[in-house]
Design a protein around this motif. Structure first.
Motif, PDB file in Angstrom:
ATOM      1  N   GLU A 126       0.852  -1.180   0.000  1.00 18.46           N
ATOM      2  CA  GLU A 126       0.000   0.000   0.000  1.00 18.46           C
ATOM      3  C   GLU A 126       0.893   1.236   0.000  1.00 18.46           C
ATOM      4  N   ASN A 127       0.760   2.040  -1.029  1.00 21.82           N
ATOM      5  CA  ASN A 127       1.487   3.299  -1.107  1.00 21.82           C
ATOM      6  C   ASN A 127       0.485   4.439  -1.056  1.00 21.82           C
ATOM      7  N   SER A 128      -0.089   4.666   0.090  1.00 24.49           N
ATOM      8  CA  SER A 128      -1.137   5.672   0.176  1.00 24.49           C
ATOM      9  C   SER A 128      -1.200   6.243   1.569  1.00 24.49           C
ATOM     10  N   PRO A 129      -1.500   7.551   1.680  1.00 24.58           N
ATOM     11  CA  PRO A 129      -1.751   8.118   3.005  1.00 24.58           C
ATOM     12  C   PRO A 129      -2.989   7.513   3.655  1.00 24.58           C
ATOM     13  N   ASN A 130      -3.801   6.801   2.873  1.00 19.73           N
ATOM     14  CA  ASN A 130      -4.995   6.158   3.408  1.00 19.73           C
ATOM     15  C   ASN A 130      -4.726   4.725   3.870  1.00 19.73           C
ATOM     16  N   ALA A 131      -3.471   4.292   3.817  1.00 19.31           N
ATOM     17  CA  ALA A 131      -3.163   2.891   4.107  1.00 19.31           C
ATOM     18  C   ALA A 131      -3.676   2.473   5.488  1.00 19.31           C
ATOM     19  N   GLY A 132      -3.693   3.402   6.431  1.00 22.33           N
ATOM     20  CA  GLY A 132      -4.125   3.062   7.782  1.00 22.33           C
ATOM     21  C   GLY A 132      -5.620   2.900   7.938  1.00 22.33           C
ATOM     22  N   VAL A 133      -6.381   3.367   6.969  1.00 22.72           N
ATOM     23  CA  VAL A 133      -7.842   3.294   7.083  1.00 22.72           C
ATOM     24  C   VAL A 133      -8.491   2.529   5.942  1.00 22.72           C
ATOM     25  N   ASN A 134      -7.713   2.170   4.919  1.00 20.33           N
ATOM     26  CA  ASN A 134      -8.291   1.486   3.766  1.00 20.33           C
ATOM     27  C   ASN A 134      -8.960   0.172   4.155  1.00 20.33           C
ATOM     28  N   SER A 135     -10.113  -0.056   3.588  1.00 19.75           N
ATOM     29  CA  SER A 135     -10.842  -1.300   3.797  1.00 19.75           C
ATOM     30  C   SER A 135     -11.090  -1.934   2.437  1.00 19.75           C
ATOM     31  N   PHE A 136     -10.777  -3.226   2.337  1.00 19.66           N
ATOM     32  CA  PHE A 136     -10.884  -3.935   1.061  1.00 19.66           C
ATOM     33  C   PHE A 136     -11.812  -5.130   1.228  1.00 19.66           C
ATOM     34  N   PHE A 170      -9.957  -7.137   4.282  1.00 15.40           N
ATOM     35  CA  PHE A 170      -8.808  -6.509   4.934  1.00 15.40           C
ATOM     36  C   PHE A 170      -9.192  -5.143   5.474  1.00 15.40           C
ATOM     37  N   ILE A 171      -8.599  -4.767   6.624  1.00 15.84           N
ATOM     38  CA  ILE A 171      -8.848  -3.455   7.216  1.00 15.84           C
ATOM     39  C   ILE A 171      -7.529  -2.688   7.316  1.00 15.84           C
ATOM     40  N   GLY A 172      -7.626  -1.416   7.679  1.00 11.64           N
ATOM     41  CA  GLY A 172      -6.468  -0.536   7.644  1.00 11.64           C
ATOM     42  C   GLY A 172      -5.283  -1.001   8.463  1.00 11.64           C
ATOM     43  N   TYR A 202      -0.265  -9.897   4.914  1.00 14.23           N
ATOM     44  CA  TYR A 202      -1.423 -10.574   5.495  1.00 14.23           C
ATOM     45  C   TYR A 202      -2.099 -11.418   4.411  1.00 14.23           C
ATOM     46  N   LYS A 203      -2.743 -12.483   4.839  1.00  7.56           N
ATOM     47  CA  LYS A 203      -3.451 -13.341   3.890  1.00  7.56           C
ATOM     48  C   LYS A 203      -4.878 -13.566   4.379  1.00  7.56           C
ATOM     49  N   ALA A 204      -5.797 -13.745   3.440  1.00  8.28           N
ATOM     50  CA  ALA A 204      -7.171 -14.075   3.796  1.00  8.28           C
ATOM     51  C   ALA A 204      -7.624 -15.268   2.959  1.00  8.28           C
ATOM     52  N   PHE A 205      -8.233 -16.219   3.602  1.00  8.79           N
ATOM     53  CA  PHE A 205      -8.821 -17.361   2.903  1.00  8.79           C
ATOM     54  C   PHE A 205     -10.334 -17.135   2.903  1.00  8.79           C
ATOM     55  N   VAL A 206     -10.876 -17.014   1.710  1.00 11.14           N
ATOM     56  CA  VAL A 206     -12.305 -16.708   1.588  1.00 11.14           C
ATOM     57  C   VAL A 206     -13.023 -17.937   1.074  1.00 11.14           C
ATOM     58  N   ASN A 214     -12.498   0.934   0.181  1.00  6.68           N
ATOM     59  CA  ASN A 214     -13.010   2.150   0.817  1.00  6.68           C
ATOM     60  C   ASN A 214     -11.852   2.840   1.524  1.00  6.68           C
ATOM     61  N   ASN A 215     -11.685   4.139   1.276  1.00  9.65           N
ATOM     62  CA  ASN A 215     -10.542   4.862   1.852  1.00  9.65           C
ATOM     63  C   ASN A 215     -10.918   5.686   3.081  1.00  9.65           C
ATOM     64  N   GLY A 216     -12.060   5.378   3.650  1.00  9.51           N
ATOM     65  CA  GLY A 216     -12.510   6.101   4.830  1.00  9.51           C
ATOM     66  C   GLY A 216     -13.604   7.097   4.510  1.00  9.51           C
ATOM     67  N   SER A 217     -13.659   7.522   3.238  1.00 11.90           N
ATOM     68  CA  SER A 217     -14.710   8.460   2.841  1.00 11.90           C
ATOM     69  C   SER A 217     -15.368   8.079   1.524  1.00 11.90           C
ATOM     70  N   ASP A 218     -14.626   7.462   0.634  1.00  5.79           N
ATOM     71  CA  ASP A 218     -15.168   7.080  -0.664  1.00  5.79           C
ATOM     72  C   ASP A 218     -14.948   5.588  -0.897  1.00  5.79           C
ATOM     73  N   THR A 219     -15.876   4.988  -1.666  1.00  2.25           N
ATOM     74  CA  THR A 219     -15.727   3.584  -2.042  1.00  2.25           C
ATOM     75  C   THR A 219     -15.486   3.489  -3.540  1.00  2.25           C
ATOM     76  N   PHE A 220     -14.502   2.705  -3.905  1.00  5.83           N
ATOM     77  CA  PHE A 220     -14.160   2.486  -5.309  1.00  5.83           C
ATOM     78  C   PHE A 220     -14.434   1.024  -5.646  1.00  5.83           C
ATOM     79  N   TYR A 221     -15.079   0.801  -6.781  1.00  4.13           N
ATOM     80  CA  TYR A 221     -15.488  -0.552  -7.160  1.00  4.13           C
ATOM     81  C   TYR A 221     -14.732  -1.039  -8.404  1.00  4.13           C
ATOM     82  N   SER A 222     -14.597  -2.370  -8.499  1.00  2.28           N
ATOM     83  CA  SER A 222     -13.998  -2.942  -9.706  1.00  2.28           C
ATOM     84  C   SER A 222     -14.887  -2.703 -10.920  1.00  2.28           C
ATOM     85  N   ASP A 223     -16.187  -2.542 -10.688  1.00  3.69           N
ATOM     86  CA  ASP A 223     -17.121  -2.163 -11.752  1.00  3.69           C
ATOM     87  C   ASP A 223     -17.095  -0.643 -11.896  1.00  3.69           C
TER      88      ASP A 223
END
Ligand SMILES: [Ca+2]
Ligand SMILES: [Ca+2]
Length: 240
Positions: free
Chosen positions: A81-91, A103-105, A111-115, A151-160
Motif C-alpha cells: 500500500e502506497n497511500s496516506p490512506n493505508a491506515g484506514v483502507n478497507s478492502f 482486509f482493514i487498515g 497478510y493473507k485471507a482465505f475466503v 473504501n478509503n474512509g470516505s469514498d468507495t471504489f469498485y472494480s465495476d
C-alpha cells in the motif's frame, strides 16, 4: 430497403465498437506506472520482470466481476500500500448490496485471507504474515459473481467502473501472473488524495488466487455482430 438495412447495420457496428473500445481501454498512470511497477518488482510474491503494468493489463471489461474457482475458495495476499490512506483502507468483496470486508487498515502487507463460500455463507479468515489467525468475518451470500471494492474512509471504489463517480476506472488487474490462477488487483484511491490527478494505482494492491474474471458476453456478441455487418457491407461494395 437495402440501404436502410445497411444503415441499421452500420449503427450497430458503431455501437459495438464504442463498447469494445471503451471497455478494453487500459488505465493511464500519472507516473507512467513507475510506482506500481516498482511495488510489484520488489515483492517476493511477484518478482522483478514478471508483470508489465502497462502491457499486461486485463482490461476494464474483464476485471469488473469475478467468480470463485471450482473449490469455492480464494486466497488473497496484500502486496503493498502506497497511500496516506493505508491506515484506514478497507478492502472486500461485494455482490449487489451485499459486501464482505476482507482486509482493514491495520492489516500489514503480507497478510493473507482465505475466503470460502459454503452453505449460503461467505467467510473470510484472515492471518498475519506469520500464519497466525487474526479474525474471521462472515455474511449471508447469494454466490457468484462478485466484484471487489476499496473504501478509503470516505469514498468507495469498485472494480465495476460504472459504480464509481464519473465512471472512474479505479482498479487495474493482471491475470495469470506469476502463476496460472493468480491475479493481481491494483486500486487507485485518488479522490481523497488529489482528485483524479494522482492515478498511480499503487494505493492498495493484492494478489488473488482461485478467482476468475467473468467474461463479457454482451460485448463480444456486439463485436461479432459488428464483424458480420462489416463483411456484408464489403461484399455489397465489391458487387457494385
Ligand atoms: Ca478496471
Ligand atoms: Ca494514488
Amino acid at each position: 430497403m437495402m440501404s436502410k438495412l445497411n444503415n441499421n447495420l452500420m449503427a450497430v457496428i458503431a455501437a459495438g465498437m464504442l463498447t469494445v473500445s471503451g471497455a478494453s481501454g487500459a488505465v493511464t498512470f500519472s507516473d507512467g506506472g513507475a510506482g506500481l511497477q516498482g511495488l510489484l518488482d520488489g515483492n517476493p510474491n511477484v518478482g522483478a520482470g514478471t508483470v508489465d503494468v502497462i502491457n499486461d493489463q486485463m482490461g476494464d471489461a474483464i476485471d469488473s466481476y469475478w467468480n470463485f474457482g471450482g473449490t469455492g475458495g480464494s486466497i488473497q495476499v496484500i502486496l503493498g500500500e502506497n497511500s496516506p490512506n493505508a491506515g484506514v483502507n478497507s478492502f472486500g468483496i461485494f455482490s449487489g448490496s451485499d459486501s464482505l470486508e476482507v482486509f482493514i487498515g491495520s492489516d500489514a502487507a503480507d497478510y493473507k485471507a482465505f475466503v470460502n463460500y459454503a452453505g449460503g455463507s461467505l467467510t473470510a479468515n484472515v492471518f498475519d504474515g506469520g500464519g497466525t489467525f487474526v479474525r474471521s468475518n462472515s455474511i449471508a451470500w447469494l454466490g457468484n459473481p462478485f466484484g471487489f471494492y476499496l473504501n478509503n474512509g470516505s469514498d468507495t471504489f469498485y472494480s465495476d467502473s460504472t459504480l464509481n463517480a464519473g465512471g472512474f476506472d479505479a482498479m487495474v488487474a493482471y491475470q495469470d501472473v506469476p502463476m496460472p490462477g493468480e491475479s493481481i488487483l491494483a486500486f487507485e484511491d485518488g479522490i481523497a488524495e488529489n482528485g483524479f490527478t494522482n492515478t498511480d494505482y499503487d494505493d492498495f494492491v493484492v494478489m488473488v488466487e482461485s478467482v476468475y474474471p467473468v467474461s463479457a458476453p454482451a460485448t463480444l456478441a456486439l463485436l461479432g455482430l459488428g464483424l458480420i455487418g462489416l463483411g456484408y457491407r464489403a461484399r455489397r461494395k465489391a458487387a457494385v
